[in-house]
Design a protein around this motif. Structure first.
Motif, mmCIF file in Angstrom:
data_model
loop_
_atom_site.group_PDB
_atom_site.id
_atom_site.type_symbol
_atom_site.label_atom_id
_atom_site.label_comp_id
_atom_site.label_asym_id
_atom_site.label_seq_id
_atom_site.Cartn_x
_atom_site.Cartn_y
_atom_site.Cartn_z
ATOM 1 N N SER A 1 -17.861 24.053 13.666
ATOM 2 C CA SER A 1 -16.625 23.652 14.315
ATOM 3 C C SER A 1 -16.095 22.334 13.748
ATOM 4 O O SER A 1 -15.013 21.896 14.091
ATOM 5 C CB SER A 1 -16.837 23.513 15.829
ATOM 6 N N GLY A 2 -16.865 21.732 12.872
ATOM 7 C CA GLY A 2 -16.450 20.466 12.272
ATOM 8 C C GLY A 2 -16.695 20.476 10.783
ATOM 9 O O GLY A 2 -16.876 21.516 10.164
ATOM 10 N N ARG A 3 -16.715 19.310 10.216
ATOM 11 C CA ARG A 3 -16.932 19.182 8.780
ATOM 12 C C ARG A 3 -18.407 19.331 8.445
ATOM 13 O O ARG A 3 -19.274 18.867 9.185
ATOM 14 C CB ARG A 3 -16.463 17.820 8.302
ATOM 15 N N LEU A 4 -18.672 19.984 7.309
ATOM 16 C CA LEU A 4 -20.033 20.088 6.806
ATOM 17 C C LEU A 4 -20.294 18.910 5.872
ATOM 18 O O LEU A 4 -19.439 18.556 5.064
ATOM 19 C CB LEU A 4 -20.226 21.391 6.028
ATOM 20 N N SER A 5 -21.468 18.346 5.986
ATOM 21 C CA SER A 5 -21.834 17.269 5.075
ATOM 22 C C SER A 5 -22.199 17.876 3.722
ATOM 23 O O SER A 5 -22.426 19.086 3.590
ATOM 24 C CB SER A 5 -23.027 16.486 5.626
ATOM 25 N N PHE A 6 -22.277 17.034 2.720
ATOM 26 C CA PHE A 6 -22.686 17.496 1.399
ATOM 27 C C PHE A 6 -24.057 18.161 1.472
ATOM 28 O O PHE A 6 -24.264 19.238 0.896
ATOM 29 C CB PHE A 6 -22.727 16.321 0.409
ATOM 30 N N ASN A 7 -25.000 17.537 2.179
ATOM 31 C CA ASN A 7 -26.353 18.110 2.270
ATOM 32 C C ASN A 7 -26.358 19.447 2.998
ATOM 33 O O ASN A 7 -27.120 20.349 2.637
ATOM 34 C CB ASN A 7 -27.305 17.123 2.948
ATOM 35 N N GLU A 8 -25.516 19.602 4.020
ATOM 36 C CA GLU A 8 -25.431 20.892 4.716
ATOM 37 C C GLU A 8 -24.908 21.972 3.772
ATOM 38 O O GLU A 8 -25.449 23.085 3.734
ATOM 39 C CB GLU A 8 -24.524 20.777 5.933
ATOM 40 N N MET A 9 -23.869 21.649 2.997
ATOM 41 C CA MET A 9 -23.347 22.615 2.034
ATOM 42 C C MET A 9 -24.380 22.941 0.969
ATOM 43 O O MET A 9 -24.569 24.102 0.608
ATOM 44 C CB MET A 9 -22.065 22.087 1.397
ATOM 45 N N SER B 1 -29.877 28.267 -0.034
ATOM 46 C CA SER B 1 -30.479 29.383 0.704
ATOM 47 C C SER B 1 -29.639 30.656 0.617
ATOM 48 O O SER B 1 -29.843 31.593 1.386
ATOM 49 C CB SER B 1 -30.716 28.990 2.164
ATOM 50 N N ASN B 2 -28.682 30.668 -0.353
ATOM 51 C CA ASN B 2 -27.829 31.842 -0.580
ATOM 52 C C ASN B 2 -27.043 32.261 0.652
ATOM 53 O O ASN B 2 -26.825 33.450 0.886
ATOM 54 C CB ASN B 2 -28.655 33.026 -1.108
ATOM 55 N N ARG B 3 -26.605 31.294 1.446
ATOM 56 C CA ARG B 3 -25.774 31.553 2.620
ATOM 57 C C ARG B 3 -24.329 31.242 2.277
ATOM 58 O O ARG B 3 -23.997 30.130 1.910
ATOM 59 C CB ARG B 3 -26.189 30.665 3.792
ATOM 60 N N PRO B 4 -23.442 32.221 2.379
ATOM 61 C CA PRO B 4 -22.032 31.937 2.096
ATOM 62 C C PRO B 4 -21.429 31.062 3.189
ATOM 63 O O PRO B 4 -21.888 31.054 4.324
ATOM 64 C CB PRO B 4 -21.388 33.319 2.093
ATOM 65 N N PHE B 5 -20.426 30.324 2.815
ATOM 66 C CA PHE B 5 -19.644 29.593 3.805
ATOM 67 C C PHE B 5 -18.206 29.510 3.325
ATOM 68 O O PHE B 5 -17.932 29.667 2.152
ATOM 69 C CB PHE B 5 -20.226 28.203 4.104
ATOM 70 N N THR B 6 -17.310 29.311 4.261
ATOM 71 C CA THR B 6 -15.900 29.222 3.914
ATOM 72 C C THR B 6 -15.377 27.860 4.310
ATOM 73 O O THR B 6 -15.892 27.218 5.228
ATOM 74 C CB THR B 6 -15.068 30.300 4.636
ATOM 75 N N VAL B 7 -14.373 27.427 3.581
ATOM 76 C CA VAL B 7 -13.691 26.182 3.885
ATOM 77 C C VAL B 7 -12.238 26.529 4.131
ATOM 78 O O VAL B 7 -11.595 27.174 3.279
ATOM 79 C CB VAL B 7 -13.805 25.181 2.709
ATOM 80 N N GLY B 8 -11.739 26.170 5.281
ATOM 81 C CA GLY B 8 -10.360 26.483 5.599
ATOM 82 C C GLY B 8 -9.516 25.222 5.733
ATOM 83 O O GLY B 8 -9.924 24.273 6.396
ATOM 84 N N VAL B 9 -8.416 25.216 5.058
ATOM 85 C CA VAL B 9 -7.398 24.181 5.214
ATOM 86 C C VAL B 9 -6.088 24.917 5.462
ATOM 87 O O VAL B 9 -5.955 26.084 5.082
ATOM 88 C CB VAL B 9 -7.295 23.249 3.973
ATOM 89 N N PRO B 10 -5.126 24.298 6.113
ATOM 90 C CA PRO B 10 -3.887 25.031 6.420
ATOM 91 C C PRO B 10 -3.313 25.776 5.214
ATOM 92 O O PRO B 10 -3.065 25.181 4.168
ATOM 93 C CB PRO B 10 -2.943 23.926 6.895
ATOM 94 N N GLY B 11 -3.202 27.086 5.347
ATOM 95 C CA GLY B 11 -2.628 27.915 4.298
ATOM 96 C C GLY B 11 -3.608 28.421 3.248
ATOM 97 O O GLY B 11 -3.242 29.209 2.397
ATOM 98 N N HIS B 12 -4.873 27.995 3.315
ATOM 99 C CA HIS B 12 -5.856 28.387 2.295
ATOM 100 C C HIS B 12 -7.237 28.588 2.917
ATOM 101 O O HIS B 12 -7.593 27.911 3.868
ATOM 102 C CB HIS B 12 -5.976 27.314 1.205
ATOM 103 N N VAL B 13 -7.997 29.504 2.338
ATOM 104 C CA VAL B 13 -9.404 29.690 2.699
ATOM 105 C C VAL B 13 -10.176 29.815 1.400
ATOM 106 O O VAL B 13 -9.809 30.595 0.516
ATOM 107 C CB VAL B 13 -9.628 30.953 3.557
ATOM 108 N N MET B 14 -11.213 29.027 1.243
ATOM 109 C CA MET B 14 -12.033 29.062 0.024
ATOM 110 C C MET B 14 -13.464 29.403 0.383
ATOM 111 O O MET B 14 -13.965 28.946 1.395
ATOM 112 C CB MET B 14 -11.981 27.698 -0.678
ATOM 113 N N SER B 15 -14.093 30.221 -0.441
ATOM 114 C CA SER B 15 -15.482 30.614 -0.189
ATOM 115 C C SER B 15 -16.358 30.204 -1.350
ATOM 116 O O SER B 15 -15.928 30.102 -2.464
ATOM 117 C CB SER B 15 -15.597 32.116 -0.005
#
Length: 70
Positions: free
Chosen positions: A42-50, A56-70
């Motif tokens: 629900s918040g920002r991921l730290s560098f270490n979390e990413m 661990s081969n877990r996908p994650f997405t980053v969303g900013v208004p108008g864009h989603v990056m995986s």
């Protein structure tokens, strides 16, 4: 399992279409293509979390208004 772009699009959109998607579409596509739900926060991921998710081969997405990056 290898998935094609067309099969992922059909899974998410119902047919092969050339149109944008939303965050829910991206999450569905990642699940279908990789077999696991992407990590959520629900918040920002730290560098270490990413880094730990990548290591661990877990996908994650980053969303900013108008864009989603995986």
């Amino acid at each position: 399992v290898n998935r094609t772009q067309s099969s992922i699009c059909s899974y998410v959109k119902g047919s092969v279409v050339n149109e944008g998607g939303n965050l829910n579409n991206v999450v569905s596509a990642l699940y279908y293509a990789g077999g696991s739900r992407p990590a959520t926060s629900s918040g920002r991921l730290s560098f270490n979390e990413m880094k730990n998710l990548i290591d661990s081969n877990r996908p994650f997405t980053v969303g900013v208004p108008g864009h989603v990056m995986s």
